[in-house]
Design a protein around this motif. Structure first.
Motif, PDB file in Angstrom:
ATOM      1  N   VAL A  33      37.448  39.343  41.828  1.00 48.79           N
ATOM      2  CA  VAL A  33      36.774  40.612  42.130  1.00 48.79           C
ATOM      3  C   VAL A  33      35.407  40.581  41.455  1.00 48.79           C
ATOM      4  O   VAL A  33      35.328  40.484  40.229  1.00 48.79           O
ATOM      5  CB  VAL A  33      37.596  41.811  41.617  1.00 48.79           C
ATOM      6  CG1 VAL A  33      36.833  43.113  41.843  1.00 48.79           C
ATOM      7  CG2 VAL A  33      38.954  41.862  42.312  1.00 48.79           C
ATOM      8  N   VAL A  48      39.701  44.840  44.734  1.00 45.49           N
ATOM      9  CA  VAL A  48      41.042  44.636  44.174  1.00 45.49           C
ATOM     10  C   VAL A  48      42.079  44.880  45.263  1.00 45.49           C
ATOM     11  O   VAL A  48      42.999  44.082  45.478  1.00 45.49           O
ATOM     12  CB  VAL A  48      41.277  45.576  42.975  1.00 45.49           C
ATOM     13  CG1 VAL A  48      42.691  45.395  42.435  1.00 45.49           C
ATOM     14  CG2 VAL A  48      40.251  45.327  41.875  1.00 45.49           C
ATOM     15  N   LEU A 101      44.442  37.992  38.554  1.00 41.61           N
ATOM     16  CA  LEU A 101      43.174  38.573  39.019  1.00 41.61           C
ATOM     17  C   LEU A 101      42.116  38.358  37.947  1.00 41.61           C
ATOM     18  O   LEU A 101      42.394  38.483  36.754  1.00 41.61           O
ATOM     19  CB  LEU A 101      43.372  40.061  39.297  1.00 41.61           C
ATOM     20  CG  LEU A 101      42.225  40.831  39.956  1.00 41.61           C
ATOM     21  CD1 LEU A 101      42.781  41.902  40.893  1.00 41.61           C
ATOM     22  CD2 LEU A 101      41.336  41.496  38.902  1.00 41.61           C
ATOM     23  N   SER A 104      37.886  39.232  36.921  1.00 39.43           N
ATOM     24  CA  SER A 104      36.657  39.980  37.186  1.00 39.43           C
ATOM     25  C   SER A 104      35.755  39.814  35.971  1.00 39.43           C
ATOM     26  O   SER A 104      36.249  39.672  34.843  1.00 39.43           O
ATOM     27  CB  SER A 104      36.977  41.453  37.438  1.00 39.43           C
ATOM     28  OG  SER A 104      35.842  42.147  37.943  1.00 39.43           O
ATOM     29  N   ILE A 136      38.081  48.781  37.843  1.00 38.05           N
ATOM     30  CA  ILE A 136      38.724  47.552  38.311  1.00 38.05           C
ATOM     31  C   ILE A 136      40.112  47.440  37.696  1.00 38.05           C
ATOM     32  O   ILE A 136      41.105  47.148  38.377  1.00 38.05           O
ATOM     33  CB  ILE A 136      37.872  46.319  37.925  1.00 38.05           C
ATOM     34  CG1 ILE A 136      36.484  46.372  38.578  1.00 38.05           C
ATOM     35  CG2 ILE A 136      38.611  45.029  38.286  1.00 38.05           C
ATOM     36  CD1 ILE A 136      36.473  46.241  40.053  1.00 38.05           C
ATOM     37  N   ALA A 174      43.891  47.572  39.540  1.00 41.53           N
ATOM     38  CA  ALA A 174      44.899  46.529  39.341  1.00 41.53           C
ATOM     39  C   ALA A 174      46.205  47.135  38.868  1.00 41.53           C
ATOM     40  O   ALA A 174      47.291  46.801  39.366  1.00 41.53           O
ATOM     41  CB  ALA A 174      44.388  45.491  38.346  1.00 41.53           C
ATOM     42  N   VAL A 221      45.553  40.013  34.336  1.00 38.73           N
ATOM     43  CA  VAL A 221      44.147  40.235  34.659  1.00 38.73           C
ATOM     44  C   VAL A 221      43.292  39.547  33.594  1.00 38.73           C
ATOM     45  O   VAL A 221      43.569  39.675  32.396  1.00 38.73           O
ATOM     46  CB  VAL A 221      43.813  41.738  34.720  1.00 38.73           C
ATOM     47  CG1 VAL A 221      42.346  41.955  35.047  1.00 38.73           C
ATOM     48  CG2 VAL A 221      44.710  42.437  35.758  1.00 38.73           C
TER      49      VAL A 221
END
Length: 456
Positions: free
Chosen positions: A148, A159, A176, A178, A192, A196, A204
């Motif tokens: 992302v 997301v 994930l 970012s 963000i 998530a 993350v």
């Protein structure tokens, strides 16, 4: 082909949008000629970025989390011991999320889920004779890495676009990443993190750019500072030219969705289009990035002139005016004048836009004739921004002409089609002679022997 700047150097024009014109009228161009003629970004290319990205990938492979920490200091201005986002930070971000934003995210998730659930292909089984069965089963990959982007804007919508189809495909392990944000203590933007958490993603990482793609593709060993980041099977998500280049370089080590780089919009419009709507939609994508591409393809000089006037008016009033003006005045943006609708459709297919809007008479009929586009938006009430947030479609789409051969992110991105062959003795016997003949024709007699041995 003629390329011209529509604005003079007069004082009144210095603040105007320099939305150039590419005039294709009166020319019979091949597909290759059209591809060369339509506006494209100039300057830095994938080839220019490749050496820098290769260095980043090598650094991550060799240096692991230490290298990621150095890159975070260099590119993001943050210090980090380990990029894994603590569970309490995810929970806190969701708890503190603005209720109106949460409601919007929940609606977006709901629509994206309904569309993604409808995309899943069915398994098939075909009986080719008595005891001769060939099946195809769709099986999810084991683990995915979703990227992302950060930078000039915040993208909780990305997301959703990454996570929802992966969940619909049945992926069990989702990570994930970012970019870390200095103003948020080296963590990704709270919105963000909240998105998530809303989707149940607990793994993350605060990693940005090409280094995130490298970490996903090759994995990062555990250290005293924290656990390993396990390598993934598929990497998806949009980003800048460095992210797109990194995805190109790791393709083959992992699967990727597409090379989704800086955003672009093309609008095919005729004299029936409303200039203020055309201009608003061109500006909406120019708002993303100074390198964003906004292209109008039309056979109407009057419409082009009216859109240009609207661009000046609306660009002056929008919050990110300087960014918008830079994008609209760049070589990647402009008006493409064509003789007629047929040439306009050909120009659209040559451009192969990430987002293509159709604002013509019989817009649905024209849309059905387009072959190359990441996503097509039909008529006055289907703007690209609808697709960015709440249409139910996915906004992670191929850019830079790659829509001519690749698709946007969808459920099948995370699935593999496995073929299953199940023949009985009699069914194999029925085709054994053909197999022996073909193996002989290819000078691979052991292939035939592998069949005949079963009957000797």
């Amino acid at each position: 082909m003629t390329i011209s700047s529509e604005n003079s150097a007069s004082p009144a024009a210095t603040a105007a949008v320099d939305f150039r014109t590419v005039d294709l009228r009166g020319q019979s161009l091949t597909l290759a000629g059209l591809r060369a003629a339509v506006p494209r970004a100039q300057g830095q290319t994938v080839a220019d970025a490749e050496a820098k990205v290769q260095d980043i990938i090598s650094a991550v492979r060799q240096g692991g989390f230490a290298a990621l920490g150095q890159l975070a200091r260099r590119f993001d201005g943050v210090a980090q011991d380990h990029p894994l986002v603590p569970a309490e930070a995810l929970a806190s971000a969701l708890e503190e999320l603005d209720p109106s934003v949460r409601g919007a995210l929940e609606e977006s998730i709901s629509r994206a889920r309904r569309f993604a659930d409808g995309q899943r292909p069915r398994n098939i089984e075909v009986q080719l004779g008595d005891g001769a069965v060939v099946a195809q089963n769709w099986v999810p990959v084991a683990r995915v890495g979703l990227y992302v982007p950060g930078g000039l804007a915040v993208y909780p919508s990305s997301v959703i676009m990454n996570v929802v189809p992966a969940l619909a495909a049945g992926v069990q392990s989702i990570a994930l990443a970012s970019p870390p944000q200095k103003e948020f203590g080296g963590l990704p933007h709270p919105t963000i993190l909240a998105a998530a958490a809303l989707l149940g993603i607990t793994e993350v990482y605060a990693i940005g750019g090409a280094q995130a793609i490298a970490a996903f593709a090759y994995g990062v060993p555990a250290t005293e500072a924290g656990p390993a980041l396990e390598a993934v099977d598929v990497v998806t998500g949009p980003g800048n030219i460095f992210v797109a280049t990194a995805k190109r370089l790791v393709k083959g080590v992992v699967g990727i969705d597409s090379e989704a780089g800086t955003t672009e919009i093309a609008i095919l419009a005729d004299s029936t289009a409303q200039p203020r709507l055309v201009a608003a939609d061109l500006i909406s994508q120019a708002e993303h990035d100074p390198k964003a591409a906004s292209v109008l393809i039309t056979d109407s000089e009057d419409l082009a002139a009216a859109v240009r006037a609207e661009l000046d008016r609306q660009a002056a009033a929008t919050r990110h005016s300087a960014r918008v003006r830079e994008a609209l005045s760049g070589p990647q943006s402009g008006v493409v004048l064509v003789d007629n609708l047929e040439q306009g459709i050909a120009a659209c297919d040559a451009y192969a836009a990430e987002h293509l809007e159709i604002m013509t008479q019989d817009a649905p009929g024209v849309a059905a004739r387009i072959r190359n586009a990441g996503a097509i938006f039909v008529g006055d009430y289907s703007p690209v921004s609808l697709g960015d947030y709440c249409a139910g479609s996915n906004h992670v789409l191929p850019t830079s002409g790659t829509a001519a051969f690749s698709s946007g992110l969808n459920v099948t991105t995370f699935l593999r089609a496995i073929q299953v062959v199940n023949y009985t003795r009699d069914a194999l016997a029925e085709v054994s002679g053909h197999i022996v003949s073909l193996s002989g024709a290819e000078d691979l007699p052991a292939h035939g022997d592998a069949v005949t041995v079963r009957f000797s």
